[in-house]
Scaffold this motif. Sequence first.
Motif, PDB file in Angstrom:
ATOM      1  N   ARG A   3       0.849  -1.186   0.000  1.00  8.39           N
ATOM      2  CA  ARG A   3       0.000   0.000   0.000  1.00  8.39           C
ATOM      3  C   ARG A   3       0.887   1.239   0.000  1.00  8.39           C
ATOM      4  O   ARG A   3       1.920   1.270   0.643  1.00  8.39           O
ATOM      5  N   GLU A   4       0.446   2.271  -0.718  1.00 13.95           N
ATOM      6  CA  GLU A   4       1.136   3.564  -0.687  1.00 13.95           C
ATOM      7  C   GLU A   4       0.422   4.431   0.341  1.00 13.95           C
ATOM      8  O   GLU A   4      -0.801   4.580   0.293  1.00 13.95           O
ATOM      9  N   VAL A   5       1.187   4.978   1.288  1.00 15.03           N
ATOM     10  CA  VAL A   5       0.598   5.732   2.400  1.00 15.03           C
ATOM     11  C   VAL A   5       1.401   6.995   2.686  1.00 15.03           C
ATOM     12  O   VAL A   5       2.562   7.123   2.305  1.00 15.03           O
ATOM     13  N   ASP A   6       0.758   7.924   3.384  1.00 16.74           N
ATOM     14  CA  ASP A   6       1.449   9.065   3.974  1.00 16.74           C
ATOM     15  C   ASP A   6       1.813   8.639   5.390  1.00 16.74           C
ATOM     16  O   ASP A   6       0.933   8.325   6.192  1.00 16.74           O
ATOM     17  N   VAL A   7       3.099   8.612   5.703  1.00 15.47           N
ATOM     18  CA  VAL A   7       3.549   8.176   7.030  1.00 15.47           C
ATOM     19  C   VAL A   7       3.426   9.355   7.989  1.00 15.47           C
ATOM     20  O   VAL A   7       4.126  10.343   7.868  1.00 15.47           O
ATOM     21  N   ARG A   8       2.518   9.243   8.936  1.00 21.23           N
ATOM     22  CA  ARG A   8       2.283  10.321   9.906  1.00 21.23           C
ATOM     23  C   ARG A   8       3.259  10.250  11.076  1.00 21.23           C
ATOM     24  O   ARG A   8       3.753  11.255  11.538  1.00 21.23           O
ATOM     25  N   ASP A   9       3.509   9.024  11.560  1.00 21.99           N
ATOM     26  CA  ASP A   9       4.304   8.897  12.775  1.00 21.99           C
ATOM     27  C   ASP A   9       4.955   7.521  12.820  1.00 21.99           C
ATOM     28  O   ASP A   9       4.412   6.554  12.290  1.00 21.99           O
ATOM     29  N   ILE A  10       6.109   7.473  13.462  1.00 18.78           N
ATOM     30  CA  ILE A  10       6.789   6.207  13.751  1.00 18.78           C
ATOM     31  C   ILE A  10       7.095   6.254  15.238  1.00 18.78           C
ATOM     32  O   ILE A  10       7.728   7.193  15.715  1.00 18.78           O
ATOM     33  N   GLU A  11       6.635   5.269  15.956  1.00 21.87           N
ATOM     34  CA  GLU A  11       6.879   5.211  17.396  1.00 21.87           C
ATOM     35  C   GLU A  11       7.771   4.011  17.706  1.00 21.87           C
ATOM     36  O   GLU A  11       7.538   2.916  17.209  1.00 21.87           O
ATOM     37  N   ASP A  42      14.454   1.972   8.935  1.00 22.50           N
ATOM     38  CA  ASP A  42      14.086   2.393   7.578  1.00 22.50           C
ATOM     39  C   ASP A  42      12.796   3.218   7.611  1.00 22.50           C
ATOM     40  O   ASP A  42      12.699   4.245   6.951  1.00 22.50           O
ATOM     41  N   ALA A  43      11.825   2.762   8.386  1.00 20.23           N
ATOM     42  CA  ALA A  43      10.536   3.451   8.465  1.00 20.23           C
ATOM     43  C   ALA A  43      10.684   4.867   9.010  1.00 20.23           C
ATOM     44  O   ALA A  43       9.987   5.784   8.575  1.00 20.23           O
ATOM     45  N   MET A  44      11.598   5.060   9.955  1.00 21.81           N
ATOM     46  CA  MET A  44      11.776   6.385  10.562  1.00 21.81           C
ATOM     47  C   MET A  44      12.175   7.440   9.531  1.00 21.81           C
ATOM     48  O   MET A  44      11.847   8.611   9.690  1.00 21.81           O
TER      49      MET A  44
END
Length: 148
Positions: A3-11, A42-44
């Motif tokens: 899925r293509e998403v806008d990443v709002r936050d990484i905790e 990577d996600a951060m």
Amino acid sequence: MEREVDVRDIEEVSGRSGTTRFVLRDDEGNEYTTFRPQIGRDAMRFKGKRAVITFHEEERRGFRNVYLDAVTTASPTQTDPQAAEHPHPDESAWETALEAAPWIVGTREPQEPVPAEELYERLHPFKELVADDIRRSQRTQDHGDPKS
């Protein structure tokens, strides 16, 4: 799944057993979890940006768990040249806030450097207004509904 998403936050959450869990939240409030440090790191890099995520779901004890498997760069939309130039409203909004910084701070050449925290406190609300305006404009273009 992908899925293509806008990443709002990484905790990053440390557990009692010493494990670290990373939780990615997208702009729709969906959460994707990984216990793999490399994927979490990577996600951060994608916080506040558009990304393509790969994930899988598992049902355990009546709960649906969504596990993050990979995060990669999303390609800009080729049909919208403005989206290709600025793929994420927050990036464009920060650029605008930085250009407006002298007016927001009150001078082009302050007598002393403005502390980073103070500068952020002044620029962030402006950036949020600009990003919201960009999102509203995009929704209007996508759906033709100016009230969205």
